[in-house]
Design an enzyme around this catalytic site. Sequence first.
Site, PDB file in Angstrom:
ATOM      1  N   GLU A 199       1.898 -10.996  -3.250  1.00  0.00           N
ATOM      2  CA  GLU A 199       2.151 -11.021  -4.762  1.00  0.00           C
ATOM      3  C   GLU A 199       3.717 -11.098  -4.873  1.00  0.00           C
ATOM      4  O   GLU A 199       4.497 -10.111  -4.600  1.00  0.00           O
ATOM      5  CB  GLU A 199       1.688  -9.546  -5.344  1.00  0.00           C
ATOM      6  CG  GLU A 199       1.829  -9.788  -7.040  1.00  0.00           C
ATOM      7  CD  GLU A 199       1.117  -8.415  -7.545  1.00  0.00           C
ATOM      8  OE1 GLU A 199       1.698  -7.842  -8.514  1.00  0.00           O
ATOM      9  OE2 GLU A 199       0.343  -7.786  -6.801  1.00  0.00           O
TER      10      GLU A 199
ATOM     11  N   ASP B 214       6.163  -1.613 -14.341  1.00  0.00           N
ATOM     12  CA  ASP B 214       6.848  -1.303 -12.925  1.00  0.00           C
ATOM     13  C   ASP B 214       7.596  -0.032 -13.156  1.00  0.00           C
ATOM     14  O   ASP B 214       8.228   0.503 -13.999  1.00  0.00           O
ATOM     15  CB  ASP B 214       7.803  -2.278 -12.514  1.00  0.00           C
ATOM     16  CG  ASP B 214       7.338  -3.790 -12.354  1.00  0.00           C
ATOM     17  OD1 ASP B 214       6.184  -3.903 -11.919  1.00  0.00           O
ATOM     18  OD2 ASP B 214       8.010  -4.913 -12.562  1.00  0.00           O
TER      19      ASP B 214
END
Length: 263
Positions: free
Chosen positions: A50, A61
Amino acid sequence: MTNILTNKLQELKKENKKAFMPYIMGGWNGYEQTLEVLHALEKAGVTAVEFGMPFTDPSADGEIIAKTGFESLESGSSVKGHIAVLKEFRKQGGKLPIIWMGYYNPIFKYGLENFAKEMQSVNVSAVIVPDVPLEESQPLKDALNPLDIALVTFLTSTTTPERFKKITLQSECFIYLVAFAGITGSKTAENNLIANTVSQARTLTDVPLIAGFGISTPQKANELNHHTDGVIIGSALIKAMQHAHTTNQNIPETVYNFCKDFV
């Protein structure tokens, strides 16, 4: 849809094996090292990588990944730079399946059609865009799908039944199962939530179900793999890379050793 990642996932299923897809932040500590890390991941035998594109407002995140993203941006990372390093990786013989992970604003600014063509040029198999909900995803899907590039969908334990069915039936390549409600690296994946989500999804689709968020050890990965088709690990690997950087250790070697424990 057929590409190198969908083929790989089908092979793993036939062999009763699980996928392992680590996340890295592209451009962190320089593109030269990013290229070395990509080769280390392929050598370690991971299913796919990824490949993170940093953004100024990374809503999905946690602190660990966000920090590397900001540092990557400060060093000059760009969509064009990310594409260039992937082109060089392919030029050097890299065959590792790649999943582009980024937010919508840079993609939209680049141009959906231009972005899709660039993804095809570096043989990207799938794209993950956390801030594009299913209801607003069609323009991006229309650009990617004719080129055999999947737009990955997310499922969580809190997804409503109506949306759960819509998301599952429109899934491509694999479904990203969010292992808890929150941001990356903030807590540990919850086995029972994943088990329930998988059980519900299996009644609607046979697309591979890959869990992410809160998975940091081989033990936790093995626990979740009893229910899923594989796992994605990000924050734990990024943390190991950060530690290697601050202690002057070899980062590609650190990545290789970390990933070998999960493969």
